[in-house]
Design a protein around this motif. Structure first.
Motif, PDB file in Angstrom:
ATOM      1  N   ALA A  60      -0.625  -2.419  10.886  1.00 15.26           N
ATOM      2  CA  ALA A  60      -1.808  -3.205  10.546  1.00 15.26           C
ATOM      3  C   ALA A  60      -1.990  -3.281   9.037  1.00 15.26           C
ATOM      4  CB  ALA A  60      -3.042  -2.591  11.198  1.00 15.26           C
ATOM      5  N   ALA A  61      -1.797  -2.166   8.344  1.00 16.31           N
ATOM      6  CA  ALA A  61      -1.942  -2.160   6.893  1.00 16.31           C
ATOM      7  C   ALA A  61      -0.885  -3.034   6.230  1.00 16.31           C
ATOM      8  CB  ALA A  61      -1.854  -0.732   6.360  1.00 16.31           C
ATOM      9  N   ALA A  62       0.348  -2.947   6.717  1.00 20.83           N
ATOM     10  CA  ALA A  62       1.420  -3.769   6.159  1.00 20.83           C
ATOM     11  C   ALA A  62       1.158  -5.254   6.408  1.00 20.83           C
ATOM     12  CB  ALA A  62       2.762  -3.355   6.748  1.00 20.83           C
ATOM     13  N   ARG A  63       0.632  -5.587   7.587  1.00 19.46           N
ATOM     14  CA  ARG A  63       0.322  -6.985   7.890  1.00 19.46           C
ATOM     15  C   ARG A  63      -0.767  -7.512   6.973  1.00 19.46           C
ATOM     16  NH1 ARG A  63      -3.822  -8.610  10.588  1.00 19.46           N
ATOM     17  NH2 ARG A  63      -4.099  -6.636  11.721  1.00 19.46           N
ATOM     18  N   GLU A  64      -1.828  -6.733   6.787  1.00 19.94           N
ATOM     19  CA  GLU A  64      -2.909  -7.168   5.902  1.00 19.94           C
ATOM     20  C   GLU A  64      -2.412  -7.319   4.468  1.00 19.94           C
ATOM     21  OE1 GLU A  64      -5.945  -8.134   6.411  1.00 19.94           O
ATOM     22  OE2 GLU A  64      -6.121  -7.717   8.556  1.00 19.94           O
ATOM     23  N   LEU A  65      -1.552  -6.409   4.032  1.00 22.96           N
ATOM     24  CA  LEU A  65      -1.011  -6.499   2.676  1.00 22.96           C
ATOM     25  C   LEU A  65      -0.199  -7.771   2.507  1.00 22.96           C
ATOM     26  CD1 LEU A  65      -0.603  -5.081  -0.085  1.00 22.96           C
ATOM     27  CD2 LEU A  65       1.458  -4.046   0.887  1.00 22.96           C
ATOM     28  N   ALA A  66       0.623  -8.084   3.497  1.00 19.93           N
ATOM     29  CA  ALA A  66       1.437  -9.298   3.418  1.00 19.93           C
ATOM     30  C   ALA A  66       0.566 -10.547   3.438  1.00 19.93           C
ATOM     31  CB  ALA A  66       2.435  -9.323   4.577  1.00 19.93           C
ATOM     32  N   THR A  69      -1.271 -10.631  -0.162  1.00 18.23           N
ATOM     33  CA  THR A  69      -0.488 -10.644  -1.405  1.00 18.23           C
ATOM     34  C   THR A  69       0.895 -11.240  -1.256  1.00 18.23           C
ATOM     35  OG1 THR A  69       0.506  -8.448  -1.089  1.00 18.23           O
ATOM     36  CG2 THR A  69      -1.689  -8.527  -2.106  1.00 18.23           C
ATOM     37  N   GLY A  70       1.395 -11.374  -0.033  1.00 21.94           N
ATOM     38  CA  GLY A  70       2.765 -11.813   0.169  1.00 21.94           C
ATOM     39  C   GLY A  70       3.782 -10.719  -0.008  1.00 21.94           C
ATOM     40  N   LEU A  71       3.322  -9.474  -0.223  1.00 26.99           N
ATOM     41  CA  LEU A  71       4.227  -8.353  -0.437  1.00 26.99           C
ATOM     42  C   LEU A  71       4.589  -7.682   0.877  1.00 26.99           C
ATOM     43  CD1 LEU A  71       2.519  -6.635  -3.491  1.00 26.99           C
ATOM     44  CD2 LEU A  71       4.757  -7.726  -3.508  1.00 26.99           C
ATOM     45  N   CYS A  72       5.839  -7.259   0.978  1.00 23.73           N
ATOM     46  CA  CYS A  72       6.196  -6.362   2.066  1.00 23.73           C
ATOM     47  C   CYS A  72       5.909  -4.938   1.604  1.00 23.73           C
ATOM     48  CB  CYS A  72       7.662  -6.521   2.455  1.00 23.73           C
ATOM     49  SG  CYS A  72       8.847  -6.134   1.138  1.00 23.73           S
ATOM     50  N   ALA A  73       5.768  -4.036   2.545  1.00 26.42           N
ATOM     51  CA  ALA A  73       5.377  -2.667   2.224  1.00 26.42           C
ATOM     52  C   ALA A  73       6.533  -1.725   2.422  1.00 26.42           C
ATOM     53  CB  ALA A  73       4.200  -2.240   3.096  1.00 26.42           C
ATOM     54  N   ARG A  74       6.509  -0.635   1.696  1.00 30.09           N
ATOM     55  CA  ARG A  74       7.465   0.442   1.889  1.00 30.09           C
ATOM     56  C   ARG A  74       6.695   1.740   1.840  1.00 30.09           C
ATOM     57  NH1 ARG A  74       7.990   3.365  -2.595  1.00 30.09           N
ATOM     58  NH2 ARG A  74       7.507   2.398  -4.581  1.00 30.09           N
ATOM     59  N   ALA A  75       7.165   2.719   2.579  1.00 33.25           N
ATOM     60  CA  ALA A  75       6.523   4.024   2.586  1.00 33.25           C
ATOM     61  C   ALA A  75       7.401   5.076   1.928  1.00 33.25           C
ATOM     62  CB  ALA A  75       6.199   4.451   4.017  1.00 33.25           C
ATOM     63  N   ALA A  76       8.593   4.681   1.483  1.00 33.29           N
ATOM     64  CA  ALA A  76       9.513   5.637   0.883  1.00 33.29           C
ATOM     65  C   ALA A  76       9.142   5.903  -0.567  1.00 33.29           C
ATOM     66  CB  ALA A  76      10.944   5.105   0.970  1.00 33.29           C
ATOM     67  N   ALA A  77       9.765   6.919  -1.132  1.00 35.94           N
ATOM     68  CA  ALA A  77       9.522   7.248  -2.533  1.00 35.94           C
ATOM     69  C   ALA A  77      10.180   6.213  -3.425  1.00 35.94           C
ATOM     70  CB  ALA A  77      10.084   8.640  -2.837  1.00 35.94           C
ATOM     71  N   PRO A  78       9.717   6.076  -4.687  1.00 38.85           N
ATOM     72  CA  PRO A  78      10.370   5.173  -5.627  1.00 38.85           C
ATOM     73  C   PRO A  78      11.843   5.552  -5.781  1.00 38.85           C
ATOM     74  CG  PRO A  78       8.288   6.011  -6.483  1.00 38.85           C
ATOM     75  CD  PRO A  78       8.601   6.801  -5.260  1.00 38.85           C
ATOM     76  N   PRO A  79      12.726   4.614  -6.178  1.00 39.10           N
ATOM     77  CA  PRO A  79      12.391   3.244  -6.539  1.00 39.10           C
ATOM     78  C   PRO A  79      12.204   2.346  -5.327  1.00 39.10           C
ATOM     79  CG  PRO A  79      14.731   3.605  -6.778  1.00 39.10           C
ATOM     80  CD  PRO A  79      14.148   4.940  -6.405  1.00 39.10           C
ATOM     81  N   ALA A  80      11.402   1.273  -5.525  1.00 40.37           N
ATOM     82  CA  ALA A  80      11.097   0.355  -4.434  1.00 40.37           C
ATOM     83  C   ALA A  80      12.100  -0.774  -4.400  1.00 40.37           C
ATOM     84  CB  ALA A  80       9.693  -0.222  -4.620  1.00 40.37           C
ATOM     85  N   PRO A  81      12.368  -1.305  -3.207  1.00 39.23           N
ATOM     86  CA  PRO A  81      13.152  -2.530  -3.133  1.00 39.23           C
ATOM     87  C   PRO A  81      12.413  -3.658  -3.843  1.00 39.23           C
ATOM     88  CG  PRO A  81      12.889  -1.497  -0.969  1.00 39.23           C
ATOM     89  CD  PRO A  81      11.963  -0.794  -1.895  1.00 39.23           C
ATOM     90  N   ALA A  82      13.156  -4.623  -4.345  1.00 35.96           N
ATOM     91  CA  ALA A  82      12.546  -5.742  -5.037  1.00 35.96           C
ATOM     92  C   ALA A  82      11.552  -6.439  -4.120  1.00 35.96           C
ATOM     93  CB  ALA A  82      13.619  -6.714  -5.512  1.00 35.96           C
TER      94      ALA A  82
END
Length: 254
Positions: A60-66, A69-82
């Motif tokens: 739900a949080a990832a859907r609202e973020l997308a 903002t149009g961003l996909c979400a990641r839960a892993a540590a940095p670095p983030a995918p582009a």
């Protein structure tokens, strides 16, 4: 054992609210939406929405973020995918009466991303904008310059925003999370400005450079240089594999 009776418990809904932080114009900003429907119609709020019956909280949080903002979400540590944003669960808010419609429990999430484009309104939002955090938490910056002094944030979103900002401020002390505010390749000066914006302080450039380049696994030279900040070419770095900083980058006392 007596049978379980669902009707003995009050019904309630679950929502996700997002504290989306980015650095714009050397200021820590958050995504704010103006509500287009009751309750609190016309007031500024954090983006979010109700959790659907077929999704868990992270979905739900990832859907609202997308959607916002149009961003996909990641839960892993940095670095983030582009094109991805750091997303983590912040806290749960369930005070009776926090939503006048019904009993609503909100599971807030914190999202961090580099300088983001102008947001688009979605759902029951009338408009959306990036607002300096200090404006929404009692300052008088960009809103006042544009002739608008915002009313307090809707619901309990001022508390949620304050908690999200403090989470970000504390985590960049001992983790490499500050790089989530940076593009894939960045200069030490650009990283320093992230710390300055999040902490609200001015840091000594030489001491900062020494600390971040001397912390094992924090930064890795990319092999390139840039002149986008003007002046002499500056070395470019990317986030290293370290997730915990030792020694930590302690926040200066104000």
């Amino acid at each position: 054992m007596s049978p379980y009776d669902p009707s003995a418990f009050l019904p309630f809904a679950v929502t996700v609210d997002l504290v989306v932080l980015t650095v714009r114009g050397q200021a820590l900003c958050t995504l704010a939406v103006r509500r287009g429907e009751p309750p609190f119609q016309g007031r500024w709020a954090l983006p979010g929405g109700f959790v659907r019956g077929d999704e868990d909280l992270a979905e739900a949080a990832a859907r609202e973020l997308a959607e916002e903002t149009g961003l996909c979400a990641r839960a892993a540590a940095p670095p983030a995918p582009a094109g991805a944003a750091h997303l983590e669960q912040l806290a749960t808010y369930g005070a009776p009466g926090r939503d006048p419609r019904m009993r609503v429990v909100s599971v807030a999430h914190l999202a961090l991303a580099p300088d983001l484009p102008a947001p688009r309104a979605g759902g029951d939002a009338h408009s959306a904008r990036w607002a300096p955090v200090e404006d929404l938490l009692g300052g008088d910056g960009a809103f006042a310059r544009e002739g608008e002094r915002p009313a307090p944030l809707a619901f309990d979103h001022a508390r949620i925003l304050a908690d999200g900002v403090e989470r970000a401020r504390s985590k960049i002390e001992y983790s490499s999370l500050a790089t989530a505010f940076c593009p894939p390749e960045f200069t030490v000066g650009e990283l320093r400005r992230v710390y300055e914006a999040v902490w609200g302080v001015v840091l000594d450039p030489r001491n900062f450079h020494r600390k971040v380049t001397g912390t094992p696994g924090f930064l890795v030279p990319s092999g390139g240089t840039t002149t986008r900040q003007g002046g002499r070419p500056a070395q470019l770095f990317r986030a290293g594999g370290a997730t915990v900083l030792n020694p930590p980058m302690l926040r200066p006392e104000i």
